[in-house]
Design a protein around this motif. Structure first.
Motif: not given
Length: 370
Positions: A167-176, A184-197, A219-223
């Motif tokens: 996944i491209y991190a941009k596609s995992a953007k957290k709401a807001g 850029n994978c900055y802290q508190d910017s991505m949705d963990g449900k989309k990142i995990k695994g 922390t978000l569960g990326a492999i």
């Protein structure tokens, strides 16, 4: 930083150590620039900083002790440069040179911006850092075993076949969150449900420390993670047992095109292997501070360059990570660091021939670690 003095002292004058490696990587015989020299080390810094009075006291002690060469592994950041008459390193070095001592200093680690070179006094030999002809390869395999060259040190093993969701991190953007922060994978910017695994592709627009990105993704569960970064070629970051590597923006175009063309993109990241006799090399390391001097444009600095990226040298026998490190470690606990080979061999040989002040003509090498 615990172990820094040991590391730079061994880089300058460490004896030959056969069978050295970093957890099996870069194996061979390690030695310092002048293994026949004697070493005197003066500690001048504490966790609270490096006092000017301590720096000047160390210079005074080194002069009294009769050293031949002084190596300083410290310097002021570009934002705090002061005039030579107010800089304790420039003042101490001037008195050392007056007493026949050669003073060698690092150019600094604030490149690649211009006017960032430190220790620019004309009586100091200022040394920039270069890459060497060894690279640490950690490739990305995607689609139907297509390969993109990556560079990093990681000891992970998530398989050779591309089976992990990508996944491209941009596609995992957290709401807001800001889209730029997310990609850029900055802290508190991505949705963990989309990142995990998944293996996550991150941009690096502002050259933020890649370890912050790694910690957030773990922390978000990326492999795993693929960092798009053109600046740090030849200077491999270490990600321990987390599968993370760095690729060029040119190669990123291909993998992003694949990601956008398939419903279920997959990839894997291979553990690090060593590439020898890499070309082109040497090149100036991205982090090495650049001239001209911000104090006087008439002073051309740095004076010379020497290998300074991913250098194998000694480390202290114990640090806080040793007890939890499960990897098989050489008993000498050698460590790779982005340190400067401040002592150019031909220069030391010249000093040895021209000024044999210590017993048996062996130069006494002094190191001022931070």
């Amino acid at each position: 930083m615990n172990g820094h003095g040991t590391h730079v002292a061994s880089t300058a004058a460490g004896i030959m150590v056969p069978g050295a490696s970093y957890h099996g990587l870069a194996s061979g015989t390690a030695k310092g620039g002048s293994p026949g020299s004697r070493i005197a080390v003066y500690r001048i810094c504490t966790p609270y900083g490096c006092a000017g009075s301590s720096i000047l006291a160390a210079f005074s002690d080194a002069i009294i002790d009769g050293v031949d060469i002084l190596s300083l592994s410290l310097g002021s950041p570009a934002s705090r440069f002061s005039d030579f008459k107010e800089d304790p390193i420039a003042i101490g070095a001037f008195h050392a040179v007056e007493n026949g001592i050669t003073v060698v200093c690092s150019a600094g680690n604030e490149g690649p911006s211009e006017k960032t070179v430190s220790n620019a006094a004309p009586w100091i030999l200022t040394v920039a850092a270069t890459t060497i002809d060894r690279r640490f390869k950690s490739n990305v395999v995607f689609d139907k075993n297509k390969v993109i060259k990556g560079e990093a040190i990681n000891f992970a093993n998530i398989g050779k076949s591309p089976v992990h969701p990508l996944i491209y991190a941009k596609s995992a953007k957290k709401a807001g969150a800001d889209e730029r922060d997310a990609r850029n994978c900055y802290q508190d910017s991505m949705d963990g449900k989309k990142i995990k695994g998944k293996i996550v592709i991150c941009d690096n627009d502002e050259d933020i420390n890649s370890y912050y990105k790694m910690n957030e993704l773990r922390t978000l569960g990326a492999i795993g993670a693929v960092l798009v970064d053109d600046k740090k070629r030849g200077d491999a970051s270490e990600f321990d047992e987390f599968p993370m590597t760095s690729i060029s923006s040119r190669d990123a175009v291909e993998i992003l095109a694949y990601l956008n063309s398939t419903k279920n993109p997959v990839a894997t990241i291979l553990p690090t292997t060593v590439v020898s006799q890499y070309k082109p090399a040497p090149t100036v390391s991205y982090f090495s501070s650049r001239g001209p001097s911000s104090i006087s444009r008439n002073i051309l600095k740095p004076d010379i360059a020497a290998p300074g990226s991913n250098i194998l040298a000694a480390w202290t026998a114990y640090n806080g990570d040793a007890a939890t490190d499960k990897r098989k470690t050489n008993p000498r606990n050698l460590k790779l660091c982005q340190e400067l080979l401040w002592h150019v061999r031909m220069f030391l040989d010249w000093r040895l021939r021209s000024n044999p002040v210590t017993p048996l003509g062996v130069p006494l090498l002094s190191s001022l670690p931070s």
